[in-house]
Design a protein around this motif. Sequence first.
Motif, PDB file in Angstrom:
ATOM      1  N   ALA A  63       1.113  -1.234  -0.199  1.00  0.00           N
ATOM      2  CA  ALA A  63      -0.065   0.361   0.048  1.00  0.00           C
ATOM      3  C   ALA A  63       0.942   1.088   0.361  1.00  0.00           C
ATOM      4  O   ALA A  63       2.480   1.113  -0.070  1.00  0.00           O
ATOM      5  CB  ALA A  63      -0.824   0.212   1.337  1.00  0.00           C
ATOM      6  N   SER A  64       0.368   2.685  -0.088  1.00  0.00           N
ATOM      7  CA  SER A  64       1.072   3.729   0.346  1.00  0.00           C
ATOM      8  C   SER A  64       1.956   3.861  -0.901  1.00  0.00           C
ATOM      9  O   SER A  64       2.981   4.620  -1.216  1.00  0.00           O
ATOM     10  CB  SER A  64       1.406   4.001   1.037  1.00  0.00           C
ATOM     11  OG  SER A  64       0.904   3.756   2.339  1.00  0.00           O
ATOM     12  N   LYS A  65       1.308   3.565  -2.263  1.00  0.00           N
ATOM     13  CA  LYS A  65       2.179   3.712  -3.205  1.00  0.00           C
ATOM     14  C   LYS A  65       1.352   4.560  -4.337  1.00  0.00           C
ATOM     15  O   LYS A  65       1.653   5.273  -5.685  1.00  0.00           O
ATOM     16  CB  LYS A  65       2.417   2.700  -4.240  1.00  0.00           C
ATOM     17  CG  LYS A  65       3.065   2.901  -5.266  1.00  0.00           C
ATOM     18  CD  LYS A  65       4.975   3.288  -4.543  1.00  0.00           C
ATOM     19  CE  LYS A  65       6.406   3.667  -5.807  1.00  0.00           C
ATOM     20  NZ  LYS A  65       5.839   2.830  -6.918  1.00  0.00           N
ATOM     21  N   SER A  66      -0.267   5.404  -3.731  1.00  0.00           N
ATOM     22  CA  SER A  66      -1.046   6.355  -5.103  1.00  0.00           C
ATOM     23  C   SER A  66      -0.694   6.994  -4.884  1.00  0.00           C
ATOM     24  O   SER A  66      -0.497   7.776  -6.190  1.00  0.00           O
ATOM     25  CB  SER A  66      -2.257   5.081  -4.650  1.00  0.00           C
ATOM     26  OG  SER A  66      -2.559   6.151  -3.590  1.00  0.00           O
ATOM     27  N   HIS A  67      -0.712   8.098  -4.192  1.00  0.00           N
ATOM     28  CA  HIS A  67       0.155   9.537  -4.338  1.00  0.00           C
ATOM     29  C   HIS A  67       0.676  10.043  -3.085  1.00  0.00           C
ATOM     30  O   HIS A  67       1.286   9.169  -1.829  1.00  0.00           O
ATOM     31  CB  HIS A  67      -1.945  10.029  -3.832  1.00  0.00           C
ATOM     32  CG  HIS A  67      -2.272   9.850  -3.253  1.00  0.00           C
ATOM     33  ND1 HIS A  67      -2.483  10.628  -1.637  1.00  0.00           N
ATOM     34  CD2 HIS A  67      -3.003   8.750  -2.419  1.00  0.00           C
ATOM     35  CE1 HIS A  67      -3.482   9.624  -0.770  1.00  0.00           C
ATOM     36  NE2 HIS A  67      -3.881   9.271  -1.496  1.00  0.00           N
ATOM     37  N   SER A 111      13.042   7.587  -2.677  1.00  0.00           N
ATOM     38  CA  SER A 111      12.909   6.858  -3.650  1.00  0.00           C
ATOM     39  C   SER A 111      13.411   5.752  -3.181  1.00  0.00           C
ATOM     40  O   SER A 111      12.399   4.660  -3.604  1.00  0.00           O
ATOM     41  CB  SER A 111      14.460   7.732  -4.864  1.00  0.00           C
ATOM     42  OG  SER A 111      15.519   7.515  -3.719  1.00  0.00           O
ATOM     43  N   LYS A 112      14.072   5.147  -2.056  1.00  0.00           N
ATOM     44  CA  LYS A 112      14.157   4.185  -1.472  1.00  0.00           C
ATOM     45  C   LYS A 112      13.047   3.396  -0.957  1.00  0.00           C
ATOM     46  O   LYS A 112      12.557   2.496  -1.497  1.00  0.00           O
ATOM     47  CB  LYS A 112      15.658   3.828  -0.058  1.00  0.00           C
ATOM     48  CG  LYS A 112      15.693   2.712  -0.202  1.00  0.00           C
ATOM     49  CD  LYS A 112      16.408   2.849   1.351  1.00  0.00           C
ATOM     50  CE  LYS A 112      16.486   1.048   1.740  1.00  0.00           C
ATOM     51  NZ  LYS A 112      17.955   1.540   3.295  1.00  0.00           N
ATOM     52  N   HIS A 113      12.318   3.971  -0.626  1.00  0.00           N
ATOM     53  CA  HIS A 113      10.757   3.316   0.339  1.00  0.00           C
ATOM     54  C   HIS A 113       9.800   3.775  -0.778  1.00  0.00           C
ATOM     55  O   HIS A 113       9.610   2.559  -0.324  1.00  0.00           O
ATOM     56  CB  HIS A 113      10.457   4.709   1.276  1.00  0.00           C
ATOM     57  CG  HIS A 113       8.800   4.770   1.635  1.00  0.00           C
ATOM     58  ND1 HIS A 113       8.816   5.619   2.880  1.00  0.00           N
ATOM     59  CD2 HIS A 113       8.519   3.370   1.975  1.00  0.00           C
ATOM     60  CE1 HIS A 113       7.467   4.369   3.060  1.00  0.00           C
ATOM     61  NE2 HIS A 113       7.169   3.541   2.725  1.00  0.00           N
ATOM     62  N   ARG A 114       9.875   4.456  -1.873  1.00  0.00           N
ATOM     63  CA  ARG A 114       8.849   3.657  -2.893  1.00  0.00           C
ATOM     64  C   ARG A 114       9.648   3.219  -4.123  1.00  0.00           C
ATOM     65  O   ARG A 114       8.636   2.640  -4.465  1.00  0.00           O
ATOM     66  CB  ARG A 114       9.217   5.309  -4.272  1.00  0.00           C
ATOM     67  CG  ARG A 114       8.092   6.532  -3.167  1.00  0.00           C
ATOM     68  CD  ARG A 114       8.341   7.599  -4.507  1.00  0.00           C
ATOM     69  NE  ARG A 114       9.104   8.183  -4.566  1.00  0.00           N
ATOM     70  CZ  ARG A 114      10.125   9.061  -5.261  1.00  0.00           C
ATOM     71  NH1 ARG A 114       9.690   8.897  -6.486  1.00  0.00           N
ATOM     72  NH2 ARG A 114      10.687   9.545  -5.170  1.00  0.00           N
ATOM     73  N   ARG A 115      10.924   2.716  -3.896  1.00  0.00           N
ATOM     74  CA  ARG A 115      11.298   1.318  -4.535  1.00  0.00           C
ATOM     75  C   ARG A 115      10.696  -0.092  -4.098  1.00  0.00           C
ATOM     76  O   ARG A 115      10.569  -0.754  -4.910  1.00  0.00           O
ATOM     77  CB  ARG A 115      12.441   1.696  -5.298  1.00  0.00           C
ATOM     78  CG  ARG A 115      13.350   0.501  -5.953  1.00  0.00           C
ATOM     79  CD  ARG A 115      14.340   0.366  -6.011  1.00  0.00           C
ATOM     80  NE  ARG A 115      15.130   0.575  -5.143  1.00  0.00           N
ATOM     81  CZ  ARG A 115      16.031   1.865  -4.263  1.00  0.00           C
ATOM     82  NH1 ARG A 115      15.644   3.036  -5.147  1.00  0.00           N
ATOM     83  NH2 ARG A 115      17.042   1.675  -3.484  1.00  0.00           N
TER      84      ARG A 115
END
Length: 65
Positions: free
Chosen positions: A27-31, A38-42
């Motif tokens: 979860a938490s990848k939409s907005h 960037s590490k967290h998003r990856r």
Amino acid sequence: MPKLKTSKAIAKRFKVSSSGKILRHKASKSHLLQKKSSKHRRHLSSTCQVDSRDAKNISINLPYL
């Protein structure tokens, strides 16, 4: 005996690996991605395994996967 219906909402959210494990997206990848590193998003992009306590209920709704 009639065919079992697949829950389409669950079929869109989960997939079954070749070894039979049920996989999900994190979860938490939409907005609100600008404040996340960037590490967290990856790491949010990767799939992970569904917990064994939830896998039974999901597999009931995915009879043919």
